[in-house]
Design a protein around this motif. Structure first.
Motif, mmCIF file in Angstrom:
data_model
loop_
_atom_site.group_PDB
_atom_site.id
_atom_site.type_symbol
_atom_site.label_atom_id
_atom_site.label_comp_id
_atom_site.label_asym_id
_atom_site.label_seq_id
_atom_site.Cartn_x
_atom_site.Cartn_y
_atom_site.Cartn_z
ATOM 1 N N MET A 186 33.516 -31.898 25.666
ATOM 2 C CA MET A 186 34.206 -31.194 24.600
ATOM 3 C C MET A 186 33.196 -30.403 23.779
ATOM 4 N N SER A 187 33.675 -29.390 23.101
ATOM 5 C CA SER A 187 32.784 -28.546 22.326
ATOM 6 C C SER A 187 32.479 -29.169 20.968
ATOM 7 N N GLU A 188 31.278 -28.884 20.483
ATOM 8 C CA GLU A 188 30.856 -29.349 19.165
ATOM 9 C C GLU A 188 30.564 -28.117 18.324
ATOM 10 N N VAL A 189 31.213 -28.022 17.181
ATOM 11 C CA VAL A 189 31.083 -26.845 16.329
ATOM 12 C C VAL A 189 30.395 -27.228 15.025
ATOM 13 N N LYS A 190 29.335 -26.489 14.691
ATOM 14 C CA LYS A 190 28.607 -26.760 13.459
ATOM 15 C C LYS A 190 29.188 -25.932 12.315
ATOM 16 N N ILE A 191 29.461 -26.607 11.208
ATOM 17 C CA ILE A 191 30.013 -25.936 10.032
ATOM 18 C C ILE A 191 29.295 -26.449 8.783
ATOM 19 N N SER A 192 28.879 -25.522 7.937
ATOM 20 C CA SER A 192 28.263 -25.890 6.665
ATOM 21 C C SER A 192 29.353 -25.981 5.605
ATOM 22 N N VAL A 193 29.406 -27.109 4.913
ATOM 23 C CA VAL A 193 30.442 -27.328 3.906
ATOM 24 C C VAL A 193 29.790 -27.778 2.599
ATOM 25 N N THR A 194 30.568 -27.750 1.541
ATOM 26 C CA THR A 194 30.077 -28.214 0.250
ATOM 27 C C THR A 194 31.049 -29.255 -0.301
ATOM 28 N N THR A 195 30.545 -30.139 -1.132
ATOM 29 C CA THR A 195 31.413 -31.105 -1.791
ATOM 30 C C THR A 195 32.051 -30.436 -3.009
ATOM 31 N N ARG A 196 33.177 -30.986 -3.438
ATOM 32 C CA ARG A 196 33.864 -30.418 -4.606
ATOM 33 C C ARG A 196 34.269 -31.539 -5.557
ATOM 34 N N THR A 197 34.348 -31.176 -6.813
ATOM 35 C CA THR A 197 34.717 -32.149 -7.845
ATOM 36 C C THR A 197 36.002 -31.754 -8.553
ATOM 37 N N GLU A 198 36.508 -30.547 -8.262
ATOM 38 C CA GLU A 198 37.769 -30.103 -8.852
ATOM 39 C C GLU A 198 38.922 -30.421 -7.914
ATOM 40 N N PHE A 199 40.013 -30.946 -8.462
ATOM 41 C CA PHE A 199 41.151 -31.321 -7.642
ATOM 42 C C PHE A 199 42.422 -30.713 -8.228
ATOM 43 N N HIS A 237 35.462 -35.220 -0.829
ATOM 44 C CA HIS A 237 36.249 -34.005 -0.984
ATOM 45 C C HIS A 237 35.346 -32.800 -0.696
ATOM 46 N N LEU A 238 35.825 -31.957 0.218
ATOM 47 C CA LEU A 238 34.998 -30.861 0.718
ATOM 48 C C LEU A 238 35.654 -29.500 0.514
ATOM 49 N N THR A 239 34.808 -28.479 0.566
ATOM 50 C CA THR A 239 35.267 -27.093 0.654
ATOM 51 C C THR A 239 34.688 -26.532 1.943
ATOM 52 N N LEU A 240 35.576 -26.039 2.820
ATOM 53 C CA LEU A 240 35.142 -25.580 4.140
ATOM 54 C C LEU A 240 35.379 -24.080 4.292
ATOM 55 N N PRO A 241 34.526 -23.388 5.063
ATOM 56 C CA PRO A 241 34.721 -21.947 5.297
ATOM 57 C C PRO A 241 35.976 -21.705 6.127
ATOM 58 N N GLY A 242 36.908 -20.905 5.597
ATOM 59 C CA GLY A 242 38.210 -20.726 6.225
ATOM 60 C C GLY A 242 38.169 -20.157 7.627
ATOM 61 N N HIS A 243 37.437 -19.055 7.826
ATOM 62 C CA HIS A 243 37.440 -18.387 9.130
ATOM 63 C C HIS A 243 36.793 -19.257 10.197
ATOM 64 N N GLU A 244 35.660 -19.858 9.869
ATOM 65 C CA GLU A 244 34.967 -20.718 10.840
ATOM 66 C C GLU A 244 35.829 -21.916 11.222
ATOM 67 N N LEU A 245 36.499 -22.500 10.229
ATOM 68 C CA LEU A 245 37.346 -23.652 10.495
ATOM 69 C C LEU A 245 38.545 -23.251 11.354
ATOM 70 N N LEU A 246 39.132 -22.102 11.062
ATOM 71 C CA LEU A 246 40.279 -21.620 11.834
ATOM 72 C C LEU A 246 39.905 -21.441 13.301
ATOM 73 N N LEU A 247 38.737 -20.867 13.557
ATOM 74 C CA LEU A 247 38.277 -20.675 14.941
ATOM 75 C C LEU A 247 38.033 -22.022 15.616
ATOM 76 N N ALA A 248 37.437 -22.958 14.882
ATOM 77 C CA ALA A 248 37.124 -24.269 15.456
ATOM 78 C C ALA A 248 38.392 -25.021 15.825
ATOM 79 N N LEU A 249 39.425 -24.907 14.999
ATOM 80 C CA LEU A 249 40.657 -25.669 15.225
ATOM 81 C C LEU A 249 41.487 -25.122 16.379
#
Length: 202
Positions: free
Chosen positions: A1-14, A41-53
């Motif tokens: 299976m493929s492994e996709v690297k994504i840089s994410v940040t933590t978030r404190t606002e909900f 709780h994370l914030t992920l890059p939308g386009h990269e995540l969309l491609l990965a999914l």
């Protein structure tokens, strides 16, 4: 299976307001669960995540502000009209760890002549596999199958290290007989004839 690297940040606002702000920046709010640890709780890059999914059960290598973690998608929420990502839940995994996932089932080949229909009773097959070796899909041949035939879970060839997480007698695919249209046509003819008789009697 493929492994996709994504840089994410933590978030404190909900909350909804914070989530809307994140999405306005073309990013996606998410939560990382697993192994008894507190949710992150994370914030992920939308386009990269969309491609990965686009790859079912994709293995995500997350760079969380310098710390690396492996995760697989657990739940994905999309806008019902526009389809963009609204939220994602991720499951923390370790290399060599066994996880239970649902793997898409695809069919190939032509059914026996006769206009019969192929029904996917299960669109995805529950299996247990190593987190880093989850199959992307199972392809099943339906070549020549006739009405009444079925493909059971035990009939699907699984890769080494992958086991069923459902009863082996579970029906995955089945061939339904084509519905005859003649009885409907005859009934329609009878109705027309009945109307003509009523008109004559009138």
């Amino acid at each position: 299976m493929s492994e996709v690297k994504i840089s994410v940040t933590t978030r404190t606002e909900f909350g909804k307001g914070a989530a809307r702000r994140i999405r306005r920046d073309s990013k996606v709010p998410g939560v990382l669960y697993g192994h008894g640890s507190d949710p992150i709780h994370l914030t992920l890059p939308g386009h990269e995540l969309l491609l990965a999914l686009r790859t079912p059960n994709v293995l995500l290598s997350l760079d969380i502000e310098g710390k690396n973690e492996l995760a697989i998608p657990k739940s994905v929420v999309r806008d019902p009209l526009k389809g963009f990502l609204e939220h994602v839940d991720l499951l923390l995994v370790k290399r060599g760890e066994k996880v239970t996932v649902e793997v898409p089932v695809q069919s190939e080949g032509e059914l026996a002549p006769g206009g019969n229909l192929l029904e996917h009773v299960l669109n995805a097959l529950p299996v247990e596999a190593e987190a880093t070796h989850i199959p992307e899909a199972f392809t099943v041949s339906v070549e020549g199958l006739e009405a009444g035939a079925s493909v059971l879970a035990k009939d699907i060839t699984l890769p080494k290290g992958v086991t069923l997480a459902v009863d082996e007698e579970t029906v995955v695919l089945q061939v339904l007989a084509a519905q005859a249209e003649e009885p409907a046509a005859e009934a329609e003819g009878e109705a027309v004839e009945g109307e003509a008789t009523e008109a004559v009697e009138a």
